[in-house]
Scaffold this active site. Structure first.
Site, PDB file in Angstrom:
ATOM      1  CE1 TYR A  84      13.047  -5.334   9.650  1.00  0.00           C
ATOM      2  CE2 TYR A  84      12.644  -6.883   7.887  1.00  0.00           C
ATOM      3  CZ  TYR A  84      12.473  -5.630   8.437  1.00  0.00           C
ATOM      4  OH  TYR A  84      11.709  -4.704   7.777  1.00  0.00           O
ATOM      5  CG  HIS A 142      15.864  -0.360   7.801  1.00  0.00           C
ATOM      6  ND1 HIS A 142      16.070  -1.629   8.283  1.00  0.00           N
ATOM      7  CD2 HIS A 142      14.524  -0.153   7.865  1.00  0.00           C
ATOM      8  CE1 HIS A 142      14.895  -2.158   8.630  1.00  0.00           C
ATOM      9  NE2 HIS A 142      13.949  -1.275   8.386  1.00  0.00           N
TER      10      HIS A 142
HETATM   11  N1  LIG Z   1      11.251  -0.552   5.708  1.00  0.00           N
HETATM   12  C1  LIG Z   1      10.773  -0.577   6.945  1.00  0.00           C
HETATM   13  O1  LIG Z   1      11.098   0.252   7.790  1.00  0.00           O
HETATM   14  C2  LIG Z   1       9.801  -1.640   7.333  1.00  0.00           C
HETATM   15  C3  LIG Z   1       9.091  -1.498   8.534  1.00  0.00           C
HETATM   16  C4  LIG Z   1       8.191  -2.505   8.878  1.00  0.00           C
HETATM   17  C5  LIG Z   1       8.006  -3.599   8.055  1.00  0.00           C
HETATM   18  N2  LIG Z   1       8.748  -3.718   6.903  1.00  0.00           N
HETATM   19  C6  LIG Z   1       8.589  -4.906   6.014  1.00  0.00           C
HETATM   20  O2  LIG Z   1       7.213  -4.969   5.626  1.00  0.00           O
HETATM   21  C7  LIG Z   1       6.679  -6.245   5.963  1.00  0.00           C
HETATM   22  C8  LIG Z   1       5.211  -6.106   6.292  1.00  0.00           C
HETATM   23  O3  LIG Z   1       5.024  -5.442   7.531  1.00  0.00           O
HETATM   24  P1  LIG Z   1       4.621  -6.189   8.877  1.00  0.00           P
HETATM   25  O4  LIG Z   1       4.905  -7.654   8.710  1.00  0.00           O
HETATM   26  O5  LIG Z   1       5.287  -5.510   9.988  1.00  0.00           O
HETATM   27  O6  LIG Z   1       3.079  -5.889   8.996  1.00  0.00           O
HETATM   28  P2  LIG Z   1       1.819  -6.333   8.132  1.00  0.00           P
HETATM   29  O7  LIG Z   1       2.225  -7.063   6.902  1.00  0.00           O
HETATM   30  O8  LIG Z   1       0.968  -5.139   7.977  1.00  0.00           O
HETATM   31  O9  LIG Z   1       1.045  -7.304   9.141  1.00  0.00           O
HETATM   32  C9  LIG Z   1       1.600  -8.515   9.575  1.00  0.00           C
HETATM   33  C10 LIG Z   1       0.564  -9.160  10.452  1.00  0.00           C
HETATM   34  O10 LIG Z   1      -0.573  -9.514   9.654  1.00  0.00           O
HETATM   35  C11 LIG Z   1      -0.905 -10.866   9.878  1.00  0.00           C
HETATM   36  N3  LIG Z   1      -1.408 -11.396   8.617  1.00  0.00           N
HETATM   37  C12 LIG Z   1      -0.710 -11.673   7.497  1.00  0.00           C
HETATM   38  N4  LIG Z   1      -1.519 -12.137   6.527  1.00  0.00           N
HETATM   39  C13 LIG Z   1      -2.772 -12.145   7.043  1.00  0.00           C
HETATM   40  C14 LIG Z   1      -4.027 -12.540   6.518  1.00  0.00           C
HETATM   41  N5  LIG Z   1      -4.170 -12.984   5.260  1.00  0.00           N
HETATM   42  N6  LIG Z   1      -5.124 -12.449   7.322  1.00  0.00           N
HETATM   43  C15 LIG Z   1      -5.004 -11.981   8.593  1.00  0.00           C
HETATM   44  N7  LIG Z   1      -3.820 -11.595   9.142  1.00  0.00           N
HETATM   45  C16 LIG Z   1      -2.718 -11.680   8.375  1.00  0.00           C
HETATM   46  C17 LIG Z   1       0.382 -11.537  10.304  1.00  0.00           C
HETATM   47  O11 LIG Z   1       0.094 -12.695  11.057  1.00  0.00           O
HETATM   48  P3  LIG Z   1       1.110 -13.941  11.239  1.00  0.00           P
HETATM   49  O12 LIG Z   1       2.464 -13.344  11.536  1.00  0.00           O
HETATM   50  O13 LIG Z   1       0.515 -14.704  12.367  1.00  0.00           O
HETATM   51  O14 LIG Z   1       1.156 -14.740   9.980  1.00  0.00           O
HETATM   52  C18 LIG Z   1       1.026 -10.434  11.143  1.00  0.00           C
HETATM   53  O15 LIG Z   1       0.514 -10.431  12.435  1.00  0.00           O
HETATM   54  C19 LIG Z   1       7.556  -6.689   7.152  1.00  0.00           C
HETATM   55  O16 LIG Z   1       7.427  -8.070   7.424  1.00  0.00           O
HETATM   56  C20 LIG Z   1       8.915  -6.228   6.701  1.00  0.00           C
HETATM   57  O17 LIG Z   1       9.484  -7.167   5.794  1.00  0.00           O
HETATM   58  C21 LIG Z   1       9.622  -2.743   6.520  1.00  0.00           C
END
Ligand SMILES: NC(=O)c1ccc[n+]([C@@H]2O[C@H](COP(=O)([O-])OP(=O)(O)OC[C@H]3O[C@@H](n4cnc5c(N)ncnc54)[C@H](OP(=O)(O)O)[C@@H]3O)[C@@H](O)[C@H]2O)c1
Length: 307
Positions: A84, A142
């Site tokens: 990241y 990962h």
């Molecule tokens: N292990 C892996 O391979 C892997 C892969 C992907 C992700 N991850 C981890 O999982 C976490 C979550 O995934 P993600 O961040 O990619 O996707 P996500 O949590 O599904 O979605 C994030 C999006 O949702 C929006 N959001 C957050 N809270 C909200 C709410 N209450 N109402 C409306 N929209 C909202 C955010 O907006 P804003 O940004 O504008 O606040 C952002 O655009 C990542 O941040 C990362 O730490 C791990």
């Protein structure tokens, strides 16, 4: 907004921490989150918060602010990864919260991950240096696209050397986990998987119970490109209205009541606050069943997109 480009080559591919002996048979884990305590007990006895902050696709500057806001609002679980490029930001946000007396280091459960071409102990040391901490609480491989046996040896070494308190995997299939674990004594405490209302990971959740391992849900809102698809789904919209909560809160509550740990990604401070305000209502069995019925075993993340 910084976008992290995942290399195509590779694409071919929370005061809650109590720690003890390495994982063994998983018997310590009932696999049921304690919704009152807002924690789960892992298979090595460590206690992990059930809701954390995801930081993917945030720059160091954004991450430092998000982490600070999250800690100020009660989060005690943070998720980052070497790839990241924002471990420095996580460390900065944490340090600011510590300096202001909001938390102590030992109150916060930090997860980071090794990218497949970094399955070595030097990369663990580099992550610790960037985070500016002496240990992480959870270290994951990962993706399963490197030398996984070497990777798991590194996880066990990091555990033995006190560089992490718990180990786990991310995006590994049942078959790959089963194959890998034949060779290793320590069982993973957590497996991160893309989990949301359309991809409910029922098989993996059941399978991992035998190791007392929890699924940590990434993409609870489907990821940035699919937030509307998840948050405008009419079933969850209707349930949210009935509880006078936001759809995001209903979705996250579904994760908790389903037995998942969840790490919604957010940089908007209002979203960060909203996403942890999910402990004052409960979904009925009927509502849980309605959401379960949305499952399509459909993943949004496409490795071919290269991120
Ligand atoms: N292990 C892996 O391979 C892997 C892969 C992907 C992700 N991850 C981890 O999982 C976490 C979550 O995934 P993600 O961040 O990619 O996707 P996500 O949590 O599904 O979605 C994030 C999006 O949702 C929006 N959001 C957050 N809270 C909200 C709410 N209450 N109402 C409306 N929209 C909202 C955010 O907006 P804003 O940004 O504008 O606040 C952002 O655009 C990542 O941040 C990362 O730490 C791990």
């Amino acid at each position: 907004m910084k976008r992290i480009l995942f290399p195509l080559a590779a694409a071919a591919f929370l005061a809650l921490t109590a720690l003890s002996a390495p994982a063994d048979d998983g018997s310590a884990n009932s696999n049921a989150p304690n919704l009152e305590e807002r924690t789960v007990t892992l298979n090595n006895g460590a206690v992990m918060p059930t809701v954390g902050l995801g930081t993917a696709l945030q720059s160091n500057e954004e991450t430092a602010e998000s982490v600070y806001v999250a800690l100020k609002n009660g989060y005690r679980l943070l998720d980052t990864a070497g790839i990241y490029g924002n471990e420095v930001g996580v460390g900065q946000g944490l340090k600011r919260a510590i300096a202001e007396g909001i938390v102590k280091r030992e109150d916060v459960f930090i997860t980071t991950k090794l990218w497949p071409d970094h399955f070595n102990i030097e990369s663990v040391d580099e992550s610790l240096k960037r985070l500016d901490v002496e240990y992480v609480d959870l270290l994951l491989l990962h993706w399963p696209f490197g030398d996984n046996v070497q990777g798991y040896k590194v996880l066990e070494q990091a555990l033995a050397e006190g560089k992490t308190r718990t180990i786990g995997l991310s995006n590994f299939s049942q078959e790959t986990i089963e194959d890998l674990l034949k060779q290793f004594k320590t069982k993973p405490a957590v497996v991160q998987l893309e989990t949301h209302i359309f991809n409910q990971q029922n098989e993996m959740r059941e399978y991992l119970k035998k190791y007392g391992a929890f699924v940590m849900s990434w993409y609870p809102f489907g990821g940035r490109d699919n937030v509307k698809l998840v948050l405008e789904n009419e079933t969850v919209v209707k349930i949210a209205k009935a509880h006078n909560k936001s759809v995001a809160q209903v979705v996250l509550r579904w994760h908790l009541q389903s037995g998942f740990v969840v790490i919604p990604g957010a940089s908007n401070p209002d979203y960060i606050k909203e996403n942890i305000d999910i402990f004052d209502f409960e979904l009925s069995e009927e509502e849980m069943a309605q959401i379960r019925a949305l499952n399509q075993d459909k993943a949004f993340y496409d490795l071919r997109r290269g991120r």
